[in-house]
Design an enzyme around this catalytic site. Structure first.
Site, PDB file in Angstrom:
ATOM      1  N   HIS A 195      -3.118   9.096  41.603  1.00  0.00           N
ATOM      2  CA  HIS A 195      -2.467   8.173  42.547  1.00  0.00           C
ATOM      3  C   HIS A 195      -3.222   6.861  42.769  1.00  0.00           C
ATOM      4  O   HIS A 195      -2.711   5.962  43.399  1.00  0.00           O
ATOM      5  CB  HIS A 195      -2.232   8.855  43.899  1.00  0.00           C
ATOM      6  CG  HIS A 195      -3.457   8.901  44.769  1.00  0.00           C
ATOM      7  ND1 HIS A 195      -4.464   9.817  44.576  1.00  0.00           N
ATOM      8  CD2 HIS A 195      -3.849   8.127  45.816  1.00  0.00           C
ATOM      9  CE1 HIS A 195      -5.420   9.605  45.485  1.00  0.00           C
ATOM     10  NE2 HIS A 195      -5.074   8.590  46.245  1.00  0.00           N
TER      11      HIS A 195
HETATM   12  C1  UD1 Z   1      -3.869   5.679  50.496  1.00  0.00           C
HETATM   13  C2  UD1 Z   1      -5.368   5.399  50.638  1.00  0.00           C
HETATM   14  C3  UD1 Z   1      -6.131   6.298  49.671  1.00  0.00           C
HETATM   15  C4  UD1 Z   1      -5.762   7.754  49.850  1.00  0.00           C
HETATM   16  C5  UD1 Z   1      -4.257   7.877  49.715  1.00  0.00           C
HETATM   17  C6  UD1 Z   1      -3.759   9.288  49.873  1.00  0.00           C
HETATM   18  C7  UD1 Z   1      -5.890   3.070  51.209  1.00  0.00           C
HETATM   19  C8  UD1 Z   1      -6.485   1.804  50.727  1.00  0.00           C
HETATM   20  N1  UD1 Z   1      -5.692   4.019  50.288  1.00  0.00           N
HETATM   21  O1  UD1 Z   1      -3.503   5.300  49.175  1.00  0.00           O
HETATM   22  O2  UD1 Z   1      -7.517   6.148  49.916  1.00  0.00           O
HETATM   23  O3  UD1 Z   1      -6.397   8.525  48.852  1.00  0.00           O
HETATM   24  O4  UD1 Z   1      -3.637   7.046  50.705  1.00  0.00           O
HETATM   25  O5  UD1 Z   1      -2.429   9.386  49.432  1.00  0.00           O
HETATM   26  O6  UD1 Z   1      -5.605   3.165  52.393  1.00  0.00           O
HETATM   27  N2  UD1 Z   1       4.430   4.968  49.293  1.00  0.00           N
HETATM   28  C9  UD1 Z   1       5.662   5.526  49.483  1.00  0.00           C
HETATM   29  N3  UD1 Z   1       5.812   6.360  50.559  1.00  0.00           N
HETATM   30  C10 UD1 Z   1       4.834   6.625  51.436  1.00  0.00           C
HETATM   31  C11 UD1 Z   1       3.584   6.034  51.234  1.00  0.00           C
HETATM   32  C12 UD1 Z   1       3.393   5.202  50.153  1.00  0.00           C
HETATM   33  O7  UD1 Z   1       6.585   5.335  48.728  1.00  0.00           O
HETATM   34  O8  UD1 Z   1       5.038   7.420  52.377  1.00  0.00           O
HETATM   35  C13 UD1 Z   1       4.215   4.098  48.125  1.00  0.00           C
HETATM   36  C14 UD1 Z   1       4.537   2.652  48.367  1.00  0.00           C
HETATM   37  O9  UD1 Z   1       5.030   2.123  47.176  1.00  0.00           O
HETATM   38  C15 UD1 Z   1       3.205   2.024  48.649  1.00  0.00           C
HETATM   39  C16 UD1 Z   1       2.300   2.866  47.748  1.00  0.00           C
HETATM   40  O10 UD1 Z   1       2.871   4.175  47.749  1.00  0.00           O
HETATM   41  O11 UD1 Z   1       3.163   0.675  48.339  1.00  0.00           O
HETATM   42  C17 UD1 Z   1       0.891   2.951  48.216  1.00  0.00           C
HETATM   43  O12 UD1 Z   1       0.751   3.449  49.534  1.00  0.00           O
HETATM   44  P1  UD1 Z   1      -0.557   3.088  50.393  1.00  0.00           P
HETATM   45  O13 UD1 Z   1      -0.487   3.793  51.681  1.00  0.00           O
HETATM   46  O14 UD1 Z   1      -0.762   1.623  50.454  1.00  0.00           O
HETATM   47  O15 UD1 Z   1      -1.771   3.655  49.555  1.00  0.00           O
HETATM   48  P2  UD1 Z   1      -1.980   5.033  48.794  1.00  0.00           P
HETATM   49  O16 UD1 Z   1      -1.977   4.775  47.353  1.00  0.00           O
HETATM   50  O17 UD1 Z   1      -1.103   6.134  49.272  1.00  0.00           O
END
Ligand code: UD1
Length: 382
Positions: free
Chosen positions: A219
């Site tokens: 991820h």
């Molecule tokens: C975040 C944390 C990471 C952790 C991870 C666990 C930061 C910088 N990173 O990364 O350290 O290991 O969470 O999962 O805070 N998205 C969805 N639905 C959701 C959430 C996210 O579709 O419920 C998608 C969106 O496209 C979003 C992308 O995932 O842009 C990234 O989500 P984000 O919360 O920014 O970071 P993670 O990669 O999940």
């Protein structure tokens, strides 16, 4: 009675919060009132709601609904909203977990209002500042008043950065307390492992051979947002499943799902059950520890999953160039294979032929939550 405002927002934080909230309810409810605030960083049902339901975490008092966005934007919006909550709730301290943008936003908003910050999972370093989490960890540690490290390595990292081991029992942001608490995730793994293995539906429903599969997760943006790296990882999964005659079960993070869709069709076509690649949606914590506990081997770029593999005494192929959980590699139970198809295949093949058997108890004794709360209740902090 002390009022603690806990900030959560991303999947691993809900799981960590479960251990502290459980311990507060069981043992510390006469000393501590906890108010949980959800930033909304993770919002999908399978990334958020499922954990609150399954792990009996008290409902957040507010969801700030910040959602996804660029790092500065996301963190800034969170800070604006958290500052308002702190002003209205007037907590005695703010508790943050791990290294996500929600962690940093909570720590900065609180420290600037002169509210003591408690950081659970302090001191970890990957020494790669290109990882957003590394910046979040360093910044959070340096504005915290109580720092709870899961490992001795974490304490040593803090010492090197000038955060000394103050043992006076009286702590401030300028003179913080550093406490070796053990790993809070270990508390949860022990607490939920038996329950997790009561229901085998996940295996039958997805045609998983419970005795012969590897578990994979990917991820990190460094992997998902780079087509070559993601293709390398996926092709090595296909090769491992085929040549090492095993299944690979791959729960897919929402971001990874979007990136997979952009890969070349010839590669995507091979991601089939027939080729041994079982793609499933992100799973709950109970299902995850069940999948970990029955897997022969774990391949992951997640910090939490690396460690859960250790708790379950499974070898791990780490799909990153470095790790903050360095003990896993130094003990020989994990290999940093990054995204090299050769290294990933070689590590998987060697671990399957010769699985490691010694996993010393370096992450504490499964009572990290009590250690954290004892320190909170029995020391002075301002
Ligand atoms: C975040 C944390 C990471 C952790 C991870 C666990 C930061 C910088 N990173 O990364 O350290 O290991 O969470 O999962 O805070 N998205 C969805 N639905 C959701 C959430 C996210 O579709 O419920 C998608 C969106 O496209 C979003 C992308 O995932 O842009 C990234 O989500 P984000 O919360 O920014 O970071 P993670 O990669 O999940």
């Amino acid at each position: 009675m002390k009022k603690i405002l806990t900030i959560v927002g991303a999947r691993p934080q809900f799981i960590k919060a479960a251990a502290i909230s459980r311990a507060i309810q069981e043992k510390y409810h006469t000393n501590i009132e906890e108010v949980i605030i959800h930033t909304g960083q993770h919002y999908d049902q399978e990334m958020s709601e499922v954990f609150f339901n399954e792990l009996n975490i008290p409902r957040p008092k507010q969801n700030l609904n910040i959602g996804s966005g660029n790092h500065g934007h996301q963190t800034g919006e969170m800070m604006i909203a958290i500052e308002k909550v702190i002003q209205s709730e007037q907590p005695d301290a703010v508790l943050v977990y791990g290294d996500t943008n929600s962690t940093l936003a909570g720590a900065l908003a609180a420290s600037k209002l002169h509210i003591p910050v408690f950081h659970v999972e302090a001191g970890l370093r990957s020494f790669n500042k290109e990882m957003p989490e590394e910046i979040n960890r360093i910044m959070t540690d340096h504005v915290s008043t109580l720092l709870f490290s899961p490992t001795q390595t974490g304490i040593e990292n803090l010492l090197k950065e000038g955060i000394s081991e103050n043992k006076t029992g009286s702590y401030t942001i300028d003179n913080p307390g550093v406490i070796l608490s053990g790993d809070i995730m270990y508390d949860n793994t022990l607490f939920f492992a038996e329950k997790a293995n009561k229901d085998d539906t996940i295996f039958s429903k997805n045609k998983i051979n419970k005795n012969n599969y590897l578990l994979a997760t990917v991820h990190r943006p460094a992997n998902t947002d780079d087509e070559i790296k993601l293709s390398n990882i996926i092709s090595s999964f296909i090769k491992i499943a085929k040549e090492l005659n095993t299944q690979i079960v791959f729960p897919v993070h929402p971001r990874t799902r979007k990136s997979l869709d952009k890969l070349p069709q010839e590669l995507l076509k091979q991601l089939t059950d027939e080729n041994g690649i079982i793609l499933i949606n992100s799973v709950s914590f109970l299902r995850m520890i069940q999948l970990e506990s029955n897997a022969r081997l774990v391949l992951t770029d997640s910090g939490g999953v690396q460690k859960e593999a250790w708790f379950m005494e499974k070898p791990v192929v780490i799909l990153r160039p470095e790790t903050e959980w360095t003990e896993i590699v130094s003990h020989g139970n994990g290999v940093l294979a990054d995204t090299s198809p050769e290294l990933i295949y070689k590590a998987a093949s060697e671990f399957l032929n010769n699985p490691p058997t010694i996993f010393p108890q370096i992450y504490g004794d499964g009572r990290a939550a009590s250690k954290v709360l004892d320190a909170v209740c029995n020391s002075q902090w301002y």
